[in-house]
Structures are given as C-alpha cells and as structure tokens.
Design a protein around this motif. Structure first.
Motif, short mmCIF file in Angstrom:
data_model
loop_
_atom_site.label_atom_id
_atom_site.label_comp_id
_atom_site.label_asym_id
_atom_site.label_seq_id
_atom_site.Cartn_x
_atom_site.Cartn_y
_atom_site.Cartn_z
N ASP A 25 3.94 -58.48 -13.99
CA ASP A 25 3.44 -58.29 -12.61
C ASP A 25 3.83 -56.96 -12.00
N VAL A 26 3.62 -55.91 -12.74
CA VAL A 26 3.99 -54.59 -12.23
C VAL A 26 2.91 -54.10 -11.25
N ASP A 27 3.33 -53.81 -10.03
CA ASP A 27 2.44 -53.22 -9.02
C ASP A 27 2.93 -51.81 -8.75
N LEU A 28 2.04 -50.86 -8.85
CA LEU A 28 2.40 -49.46 -8.59
C LEU A 28 1.23 -48.79 -7.89
N ALA A 29 1.53 -47.97 -6.90
CA ALA A 29 0.47 -47.19 -6.26
C ALA A 29 1.00 -45.78 -6.06
N VAL A 30 0.47 -44.86 -6.81
CA VAL A 30 0.93 -43.46 -6.73
C VAL A 30 -0.20 -42.62 -6.12
N PRO A 31 -0.02 -42.18 -4.86
CA PRO A 31 -1.10 -41.40 -4.23
C PRO A 31 -1.31 -40.06 -4.94
N GLU A 32 -2.52 -39.55 -4.84
CA GLU A 32 -2.80 -38.23 -5.42
C GLU A 32 -1.89 -37.20 -4.77
N ALA A 204 10.21 -45.32 -8.24
CA ALA A 204 10.03 -46.75 -8.49
C ALA A 204 11.11 -47.16 -9.48
N VAL A 205 11.74 -48.29 -9.20
CA VAL A 205 12.82 -48.77 -10.06
C VAL A 205 12.32 -49.98 -10.84
N ILE A 206 12.46 -49.92 -12.15
CA ILE A 206 12.00 -51.03 -12.98
C ILE A 206 13.18 -51.58 -13.78
N LYS A 207 13.23 -52.88 -13.87
CA LYS A 207 14.27 -53.51 -14.68
C LYS A 207 13.70 -54.76 -15.33
N GLU A 208 13.99 -54.91 -16.60
CA GLU A 208 13.52 -56.06 -17.37
C GLU A 208 12.05 -56.36 -17.10
N GLY A 209 11.26 -55.30 -17.06
CA GLY A 209 9.81 -55.45 -16.97
C GLY A 209 9.28 -55.69 -15.57
N ARG A 210 10.14 -55.69 -14.56
CA ARG A 210 9.68 -55.94 -13.19
C ARG A 210 10.07 -54.77 -12.29
N ILE A 211 9.19 -54.45 -11.34
CA ILE A 211 9.49 -53.40 -10.38
C ILE A 211 10.44 -53.99 -9.32
N CYS A 214 10.05 -49.66 -4.83
CA CYS A 214 9.19 -48.48 -4.94
C CYS A 214 9.05 -47.91 -3.54
N ASP A 215 9.61 -46.73 -3.34
CA ASP A 215 9.58 -46.15 -1.98
C ASP A 215 9.90 -44.67 -2.07
N SER A 216 9.92 -44.01 -0.90
CA SER A 216 10.29 -42.59 -0.92
C SER A 216 11.79 -42.51 -1.22
N ILE A 217 12.19 -41.34 -1.72
CA ILE A 217 13.61 -41.16 -2.05
C ILE A 217 14.45 -41.38 -0.78
N GLU A 218 13.97 -40.88 0.36
CA GLU A 218 14.71 -41.04 1.62
C GLU A 218 14.83 -42.51 1.99
N ALA A 219 13.70 -43.22 1.90
CA ALA A 219 13.70 -44.64 2.29
C ALA A 219 14.61 -45.45 1.36
N LEU A 220 14.59 -45.09 0.08
CA LEU A 220 15.46 -45.82 -0.85
C LEU A 220 16.92 -45.58 -0.49
#
Lengths: 300, 261
Positions: A25-32, A204-211, A214-220
């Motif tokens: 169930d990996v969800d990723l959205a990378v804007p152009e 985006a941080v992934i571990k054992e196949g799950r995200i 996923c956020d901006s570096i500042e927000a993280l």
C-alpha cells in the motif's frame, strides 16, 4: 511544466514476491520540479518501488503513474523522459565507458555527445577505459552520465553516491541542484540521511515495505519529538515519551515526545549542568519513526 | 537497429571462433575427399555393412564413394553438430545473459519496448547463424573447386538448407527457454543440442524409434534421406517449423510480462 501536476503518483502500490514481502500500500505523490529523498534501510522496499515505477516489475496491486500516465500503458514514451541510475552499475563486458554512453544515447535515439562530454569533464570520467576495468566509483560515474546526458524531465536515482569520493559526490549534487532548478524532478533513494537533509525538499520514509512518513524536510523536522541533551548526569530521568537514549560520560541524549512540563520538573530534581533542547536532525527523526513503529508493533 | 548492432558486436568474437573452427574442419574434410575416394571401393561396402553403426549415421543408405554421400555423413556431422551447438548457445544466452550479467536493468530502463528488444536480439541470432552457414557454404565450394569436384548442387544446397533450418529451430527453442531462465543456461543449451543429435541416431537405429525424427530437428537434416529422396522430408520439416514458431512465441510471451529483478 504544468503547475500542480505530479511527476510520480503511486496509489496503494503493492508487490508480493511469493511468500516474501515486497511493498504494501505505498502511496507517493511527487510534484513536478520536486527534489525528494526516499529514505529507508536495506530491504525496506526502496528498489522494489523504483522498479515498479520504471515498469521493470509489475505490481501485485495499486497503480503507478509517471507524469499522469500509467507506466504499464505508456512505458516506452515515459522512459524517454526518465533518467535512471541503478544502485549497482553493471554494463556489458568489453565495452569502453564512451561506448556505453553512445549505446545509451542510441537506445534513446538521441545525440547526447555534447552533454555527455560536459558531464564527463565535471565528473572526471575517462571514457576510453573499459567498464570492466573501472572501479565502482568510476562505474557509478558512467551510470550518472547515462542517467543525465539526455536531460530527462525526471531523474530516478537509486543509492547514487555509494562508491563516489566526497569531491565527486559534491559535484554530483551540484549537477542535480542545477537540473532541479531548471525544472527536472529528482527522486533519490538513499540511506545517507545527511545528503537528503542537505539537498532534498521533501522526504519519504519507508520501512518494511510501508511508507511511514512523507513530507517536506522542514515539516518532518517539526515532529513532536525534541532532541534533548543533558550535561552533568550519567543516567537520564525515567519519563514516558523518551526514545533513542544514549549516554556518553556525563552527557545524556534522547528524543522526547512527552509532556515538556514533566521533563522540566524531572530535570529540576537532577544535578544537570546544561540543557539543550533542539529540533532533531533527519537522522534522529529517522530513528524516531523507526523506533515508534517498532514500539507500536510491540504494543500491538 | 541499435540493439541489433550491439548484439552482433558483442557476439563477434565467439562468431569468428565458431565459424573459423567449423569452416576449417569442413574444408579439411573436403580436401581429404579425393584421397578417401580412391579407397572407397572397399571402404564404402565396409561402411555400409557395420550394422547398427552404419544405420545410425545413415551410411547404409548412401554411396560413400560419391561426394554428396561423403559430404552428407562426414561434413554433415561437422556442420550439423557444430552449428547446433553454436545456435543453442546463441539462443539460450540471448535473453538470460542480460539477467546473468545484470544488464537487463540497464537495457530495459531505456525507451525500448520489450518486443523491440526481443525482435532485434532474434534478428542478431539469425544474422550470426547465417554468417556461419554462409562461411560453411563458401569454404565447401572453394575447397571442392580446389580438389576438382563438381558435386550435385541441388543435393548439396538442400543439405545446407536443412542444416541452416535445423540451427534456426535449435536457436528458437533455446531462445524460448532463455526467457524463462533467471540467469545462465549455456550448459542447458549445449545439452539440448546434444540430445537432439543423439535422438536422431537412436531414430536411425530402429524403426520403432522412428517417431523421434519428429522431435529432433536433426530428423530432416539426415544426408542419407536427402540424397535418396532428393528433398528435405516435409513431415519432419513441418514439425520443425512449427516448433520454431512455438519457441519464438514462448520467448515473446514470457519475456513480455516477466519481472526483471
């Protein structure tokens, strides 16, 4: 570039290898135009995700879109806009580096000699050497030039800097930053967190196949957890919300996500000489997410 | 045609070695024919009367004293077996070598469809088989001219055509298998070519095993049959062409949806 469009959009992406876990169930959205770091330890599912995005493997479930198109439907057209650098730089034996670059350009039906020559100069790559006689670092340089010489709209880079010396790493990131400023989307997988923090806009941080996040570096960085450093004591106070505790001599460090008032009153009772409470760096956040996940698993 | 050029370039040294070896042996074989022909009076009868051994190699059905008969057995074995081994190696490694050497990831992350990759790799295999057989024909023609032989061109042409088709069939079967392999496979390819060869020998030994000629592509390359009938046996050839098609189709089908890790 169309504002608001995604270079990469994965929804519910799942891959199961028989009994083995791939990704779930990996969800990723990378804007152009984004510069995204894809963080995870070995075996977390980074390469599996990338291989699905490139159409090398078919997902068991979910969808993977590149520039709004399903990779399985328009693989060839989309790959023309992508530059990919695999984690392992393997080429055809007996070929010279320059021949590999020409072959790569030929497969794209493009004349990339000018850009290839510019990149080779910047990365100090000798194109006259046979690829099977090159060191890992130099093979990586060949891979970088293959990925960038056709000026792609999207760069997918899997562990790009392993094997590169620090000076070339710096030059490589300069090139990526230039490309990113010119509008290229960069998707970079790594477990070198300092690189991600320094160069990426999002992670985006992934571990054992799950995200996991996923956020901006500042927000993280603005997580509830704070990095606490106490000097003058050998052992930390015992409080709920403490993680990743490390003690060295008379200094104790830990991540704290509990009630700050309880921390302050606990510290008031200790012979603390100095207190430093900061936003944790990405490495701490990474550990935070990983420990949190592990604790949740234990609780479950 | 980028992949085709690359494949031929990558395979040029093995092609040169195999072509030189087979051409050298073929040429030598033709050059010693006049010496052999002088002694053929007694030898031909002896070769034809060695029971199962003669039958296995078709020596009981052809005249060893004639160039085409001699060529069908002696030279046929060189080009047949050598060519089959070469074709099997080409076919079996066409796709699996990309995975074995971890270059599939490089190739297939370029804007090329898997169909295009397969088509050009297959054409490269055909080109290399054609070069080897072309060299074999040229060397045979030149050495035959040198020793003053003027063999029956039609029969000789049919034999060369049969070996050529047999090599394509062997390569096609191995090409299909290659798509299913994760890596390697040269041993499997060579083994398969050897099995095909020996199946034909077994089929020649007894009529009960005659059905094996439908299985092995060597069934329609038998020099004795071609010389005796003046044609390539159509029932064996038909099966061979069908198997060729199935091998190629299996390769396209499997590789088109294969996960490349």
């Amino acid at each position: 570039m169309v504002a608001g469009r995604y270079a990469i959009e994965a929804k519910g992406l799942t891959k199961i290898y028989g009994r083995a876990r791939g990704i779930t169930d990996v969800d990723l959205a990378v804007p152009e135009g984004d510069f995204l770091g894809f963080i995870g330890p070995n075996g977390a599912g980074k390469s599996t995700t990338i291989r699905i995005l490139l159409g090398l493997i078919a997902p068991t479930g979910g969808t993977a879109k590149i520039f709004g198109e399903d990779i399985r439907g328009k693989r060839t057209e989309l790959l023309a806009r992508i530059g990919y650098m695999p984690s392992e730089a393997n080429f055809y034996r007996g070929m010279k580096a320059g021949e590999v670059l020409e072959y790569s350009a030929g497969l794209r039906k493009r004349d990339c000699r000018e850009e290839a020559s510019r990149l080779c100069r910047r990365l100090e790559l000798d194109v006259n050497k046979r690829v099977d006689q090159l060191s890992l670092g130099n093979r990586k340089k060949v891979s970088i030039v293959c990925a960038l010489q056709h000026a792609p709209d999207l760069c997918i880079l899997d562990e790009p800097t392993s094997g590169l010396d620090p000076l070339i790493q710096r030059e490589f990131y300069r090139i990526l930053e230039e490309r990113n400023r010119a509008g290229t989307t960069i998707f970079l997988s790594s477990h070198v967190l300092s690189e991600i923090q320094k160069y990426c806009k999002h992670a985006a941080v992934i571990k054992e196949g799950r995200i996991l996040a996923c956020d901006s570096i500042e927000a993280l960085g603005h997580t509830n957890a704070k990095e606490v450093t106490l000097t003058g004591i050998a052992a930390p106070p015992v409080l709920e919300g403490m993680r990743n505790i490390r003690a060295e001599g008379n200094t104790v460090r830990f991540l704290y996500s509990g009630d700050l008032r309880k921390l302050m009153s606990a510290l008031a009772r200790l012979p603390v000489e100095d207190v430093n409470i900061t936003e944790p760096d990405l490495e701490e956040i990474f550990m935070h997410y990983y420990k949190e996940e592990a604790n949740d698993n234990i609780k479950a | 045609m980028t992949i085709l050029r690359h494949e031929i370039r990558q395979g040029r040294i093995p092609l040169m070695i195999w072509t030189a070896a087979i051409a050298f042996l073929l040429g030598t074989c033709v050059l010693i024919y006049p010496e052999m022909a002088k002694q053929m009076g007694e030898l031909s009868q002896a070769f034809g009367n060695m029971g199962g051994f003669s039958a296995a190699f078709g020596m009981d059905r052809i005249n060893f004293g004639e160039f085409t008969g001699f060529f069908g057995v002696e030279c046929g074995n060189i080009l047949g077996l050598g060519g089959a081994f070469f074709a099997a190696l080409l076919g079996i490694s066409a796709l699996s070598k990309e995975e074995k050497e971890h270059t599939a990831e490089f190739l297939l992350t370029h804007p090329v469809s898997r169909r295009r990759v397969l088509t050009q790799k297959l054409i490269a295999v055909l080109v290399q088989i054609t070069v080897l057989n072309g060299a074999a024909v040229a060397v045979t023609a030149l050495t035959a001219l040198f020793v003053g032989e003027s063999p029956d061109r039609k029969l000789l042409g049919l034999m060369f055509l049969a070996y050529f088709i047999m090599q394509i069939e062997t390569a096609a079967v191995c090409f299909g298998i290659s798509a299913f392999l994760g890596s390697g496979g040269p041993g499997l390819g060579l083994g398969l070519a050897a099995v095909f060869y020996f199946l034909n020998i077994v089929a020649n030994l007894t009529e009960k095993a005659g059905f094996l000629k439908y299985i092995t592509p060597f069934g329609y390359t038998d020099g004795a049959d071609i010389t005796a009938n003046g044609r390539i046996e159509p029932e064996y050839l038909g099966v061979g062409l069908a198997v060729t098609f199935v091998g190629i189709a299996a390769g396209f089908w499997k590789y088109g949806k294969k996960d490349l890790t």
